[in-house]
Design a protein around this motif. Structure first.
Motif, PDB file in Angstrom:
ATOM      1  N   ARG A   1       0.813  -1.310  -0.088  1.00 37.44           N
ATOM      2  CA  ARG A   1       0.094   0.051   0.055  1.00 37.44           C
ATOM      3  C   ARG A   1       0.712   1.406   0.061  1.00 37.44           C
ATOM      4  O   ARG A   1       2.066   1.236   0.274  1.00 37.44           O
ATOM      5  N   LEU A   2       0.345   2.502  -0.386  1.00 44.96           N
ATOM      6  CA  LEU A   2       0.608   3.765  -0.409  1.00 44.96           C
ATOM      7  C   LEU A   2       1.069   3.925   1.236  1.00 44.96           C
ATOM      8  O   LEU A   2       0.175   4.145   2.024  1.00 44.96           O
ATOM      9  N   ALA A   3       2.278   4.253   1.237  1.00 45.84           N
ATOM     10  CA  ALA A   3       2.743   4.656   2.832  1.00 45.84           C
ATOM     11  C   ALA A   3       2.383   6.246   2.864  1.00 45.84           C
ATOM     12  O   ALA A   3       2.111   6.581   3.866  1.00 45.84           O
ATOM     13  N   HIS A   4       2.962   6.938   1.975  1.00 48.64           N
ATOM     14  CA  HIS A   4       3.054   8.258   1.936  1.00 48.64           C
ATOM     15  C   HIS A   4       2.844   9.108   0.696  1.00 48.64           C
ATOM     16  O   HIS A   4       3.466   8.515  -0.335  1.00 48.64           O
ATOM     17  N   SER A   5       2.159  10.160   0.605  1.00 52.82           N
ATOM     18  CA  SER A   5       2.071  10.951  -0.654  1.00 52.82           C
ATOM     19  C   SER A   5       2.770  12.237  -0.189  1.00 52.82           C
ATOM     20  O   SER A   5       2.060  12.865   0.456  1.00 52.82           O
ATOM     21  N   LEU A   6       3.694  12.439  -0.514  1.00 56.99           N
ATOM     22  CA  LEU A   6       4.356  13.635  -0.213  1.00 56.99           C
ATOM     23  C   LEU A   6       4.262  14.812  -0.994  1.00 56.99           C
ATOM     24  O   LEU A   6       4.384  14.860  -2.206  1.00 56.99           O
ATOM     25  N   ALA A   7       4.247  15.954  -0.199  1.00 57.48           N
ATOM     26  CA  ALA A   7       4.073  17.333  -0.750  1.00 57.48           C
ATOM     27  C   ALA A   7       5.313  18.099  -0.744  1.00 57.48           C
ATOM     28  O   ALA A   7       6.099  17.609   0.218  1.00 57.48           O
ATOM     29  N   GLY A   8       5.521  19.220  -1.277  1.00 56.01           N
ATOM     30  CA  GLY A   8       6.440  20.013  -1.008  1.00 56.01           C
ATOM     31  C   GLY A   8       7.372  20.641  -2.342  1.00 56.01           C
ATOM     32  O   GLY A   8       7.813  21.430  -2.280  1.00 56.01           O
TER      33      GLY A   8
END
Length: 169
Positions: free
Chosen positions: A99-106
């Motif tokens: 599964r997706l653990a983190h969708s990161l912004a920035g």
């Protein structure tokens, strides 16, 4: 996969696993050994075009053929796959759960390079913004922005100790 469908590839340190981004946003991981299962994971990124990928090194003892997944080793190595995308997003997938653990912004511009630190505690991501963003892999929190590149960043690599991060711009 057909010619032209893959964009970026990464090979695990021991050469057993191959990860690739596809033109339609899929991330695929294959077992490269003849007795292994061809495709062991497929992640969906909602059609976000993947421009770069990194696969934390895995060993053959970490493969669980009966459940078609990468298992967690004693270290954090082998647990994650990261991808950077044209829309500026960075995704970290957990290979244990699929599964997706983190969708990161920035990063608001295309991400052209991602690289896990040797201990897999940090993920570096960079691209057209000329900024290298550092993320904590376990929390997904952005912990630093490194500036100083004067053009797009196309490649990142950590020293073996994790003390230095190199960028190719």
């Amino acid at each position: 996969m057909k010619a032209g469908e893959l964009w970026a590839i990464a090979l695990s340190e021991n050469g057993q696993f191959l990860a690739a981004t596809a033109y339609d946003g899929r991330i695929n991981i294959w077992d490269t050994v003849p007795e292994g299962r061809p495709k062991i994971r497929e992640y969906e990124t909602k059609r976000s075009f993947g421009m770069c990928i990194d696969l934390v090194g895995c060993t053959s003892s970490e493969m669980q053929a009966s459940s078609l997944k990468l298992t967690r080793s004693q270290s954090v190595d082998g647990r994650f796959t990261a991808s950077g995308h044209e829309n500026g997003s960075v995704h970290i997938f957990n290979n244990d759960t699929g599964r997706l653990a983190h969708s990161l912004a920035g990063l608001v511009k295309p991400v052209r390079a991602v690289a896990f630190s040797p201990a897999s505690k940090l993920l570096a991501a960079a691209g057209d913004s000329k900024i290298i963003a550092l993320y904590d892999v376990s929390s997904g929190e952005q912990v630093a922005n490194l500036m100083g590149n004067t053009s797009w960043v196309f490649s990142l690599d950590w020293s073996n100790t994790g003390e230095y991060l190199l960028s190719g711009a």
